[in-house]
Design a protein around this motif. Sequence first.
Motif, PDB file in Angstrom:
ATOM      1  N   ALA A 188       0.895  -1.285   0.005  1.00 37.54           N
ATOM      2  CA  ALA A 188      -0.016  -0.073   0.050  1.00 37.54           C
ATOM      3  C   ALA A 188       0.928   1.192  -0.063  1.00 37.54           C
ATOM      4  O   ALA A 188       1.887   1.336   0.733  1.00 37.54           O
ATOM      5  N   ILE A 189       0.507   2.227  -0.621  1.00 31.80           N
ATOM      6  CA  ILE A 189       1.196   3.545  -0.857  1.00 31.80           C
ATOM      7  C   ILE A 189       0.337   4.692  -0.699  1.00 31.80           C
ATOM      8  O   ILE A 189      -0.701   4.649  -1.186  1.00 31.80           O
ATOM      9  N   GLU A 190       0.500   5.340   0.303  1.00 37.02           N
ATOM     10  CA  GLU A 190      -0.138   6.749   0.904  1.00 37.02           C
ATOM     11  C   GLU A 190       0.919   7.725   0.521  1.00 37.02           C
ATOM     12  O   GLU A 190       2.040   7.799   0.803  1.00 37.02           O
ATOM     13  N   GLN A 191       0.502   8.873   0.020  1.00 32.45           N
ATOM     14  CA  GLN A 191       1.224  10.014  -0.060  1.00 32.45           C
ATOM     15  C   GLN A 191       0.762  11.323   0.118  1.00 32.45           C
ATOM     16  O   GLN A 191      -0.542  11.483   0.318  1.00 32.45           O
ATOM     17  N   THR A 192       1.741  12.195   0.701  1.00 36.16           N
ATOM     18  CA  THR A 192       1.160  13.670   1.078  1.00 36.16           C
ATOM     19  C   THR A 192       2.183  14.511   0.235  1.00 36.16           C
ATOM     20  O   THR A 192       3.409  13.808  -0.335  1.00 36.16           O
ATOM     21  N   PRO A 193       2.155  15.780  -0.014  1.00 33.14           N
ATOM     22  CA  PRO A 193       3.044  16.742  -0.561  1.00 33.14           C
ATOM     23  C   PRO A 193       4.714  16.345   0.092  1.00 33.14           C
ATOM     24  O   PRO A 193       5.673  16.723  -0.767  1.00 33.14           O
ATOM     25  N   GLU A 194       4.600  16.078   1.267  1.00 35.38           N
ATOM     26  CA  GLU A 194       6.177  15.873   1.972  1.00 35.38           C
ATOM     27  C   GLU A 194       6.518  14.347   2.301  1.00 35.38           C
ATOM     28  O   GLU A 194       7.673  14.453   2.490  1.00 35.38           O
ATOM     29  N   GLU A 195       5.369  13.420   2.213  1.00 37.06           N
ATOM     30  CA  GLU A 195       5.742  12.249   2.647  1.00 37.06           C
ATOM     31  C   GLU A 195       5.392  11.099   1.607  1.00 37.06           C
ATOM     32  O   GLU A 195       4.141  11.406   1.126  1.00 37.06           O
ATOM     33  N   LEU A 196       6.007  10.184   1.695  1.00 40.25           N
ATOM     34  CA  LEU A 196       5.641   8.623   0.794  1.00 40.25           C
ATOM     35  C   LEU A 196       5.633   7.705   1.987  1.00 40.25           C
ATOM     36  O   LEU A 196       6.588   7.393   2.361  1.00 40.25           O
ATOM     37  N   LEU A 197       4.322   6.935   2.185  1.00 40.37           N
ATOM     38  CA  LEU A 197       4.297   6.167   3.266  1.00 40.37           C
ATOM     39  C   LEU A 197       4.041   4.556   2.597  1.00 40.37           C
ATOM     40  O   LEU A 197       3.050   4.486   1.593  1.00 40.37           O
ATOM     41  N   VAL A 198       4.961   3.732   2.514  1.00 43.32           N
ATOM     42  CA  VAL A 198       4.938   2.378   1.957  1.00 43.32           C
ATOM     43  C   VAL A 198       4.713   1.319   3.061  1.00 43.32           C
ATOM     44  O   VAL A 198       5.511   1.155   3.793  1.00 43.32           O
ATOM     45  N   THR A 199       3.458   0.522   2.883  1.00 45.44           N
ATOM     46  CA  THR A 199       3.246  -0.424   3.712  1.00 45.44           C
ATOM     47  C   THR A 199       3.125  -1.739   2.987  1.00 45.44           C
ATOM     48  O   THR A 199       2.540  -1.962   2.249  1.00 45.44           O
TER      49      THR A 199
END
Length: 228
Positions: free
Chosen positions: A105-116
Motif C-alpha cells: 500500500a502506498i499513501e502520499q502527501t506533498p512531503e511524505e510517501l508511506l509504503v506499507t
Amino acid sequence: MMEFCLINLARLIIGGIVVALTACASSITGPTDYPASWASIASSPTADGCPNLTAIYSNRPSGAVPGEVGDAPSLTEVFMRMAYGPGPRGYGKTWSIPSDAVSVAIEQTPEELLVTFIGEKNERSLQLFRRLKIMRTEKRYDDLFTCHVSNGEPRLNFLFAPASQRRDMGAPVYAGGTDTFIFLLKAVDGALVVQSRSESIGLSIFIIGTHYSVDSTWSRYPALTGGK
C-alpha cells in the motif's frame, strides 16, 4: 527540472561517482523504451508534481520488459535492493522491508510517501520516505525522494541508488562509474510502474575513450481492490 538535475548531481557526489549531470541527459530510457502495449503513463501530476501513487498494489509483477515476468523483481525486492545500496544513513536507522508480502500500500502527501508491506496474515511493515529539502544539516539520504514531469509523465525518483560502482584508473587521465535510478510511475489503468534506469559514464582528458550509456528495465504491478 533544474531541481531534479541538482538532486541527482548531489546523489552522484555523495556516492563518490565521477558523473556530472547525467540525470539531465535528453534520453531518459535508453534503447529500451516504455512498452507501447502497456497503458499510458502520461497523466496530470499532483499539485506537488508527483504521480498519484496512493493505492494498494500486488507485490508480484504482471509484466516486465525486457525479459520474462517471472524474472522481474517483486515490489519488496525493489525496495530491498535500495535498502542495501551504498550511501550515507542515519546512525541506527534501518529500513523495515519484509522478505516478502502479498500486497503493498502506498499513501502520499506533498512531503511524505508511506509504503506499507502487507503479509498473508495482514501483518504490516512500514517504510516512510521524505521529500528532499536541501539542508546543510542533513545527515541521512537513504529515505529521500523527489518528483519531476518529463514528456507529460510524472515520475517519483528515490535519491538512494540500489547499486553504484566507481572506476578510477590513473586519474585524472580516466575516471568513471555506474549508477542506478529507481522511478515510480502510475499507468492510466491504475497499475504501478517501476523504471530501473542504469547509467554508465567514463570521463577522460582525451576525447577518445569518453563514453556515456543508459538503459532501462520496466515492471508493472496491478492495483488491487478489496484492500489486499
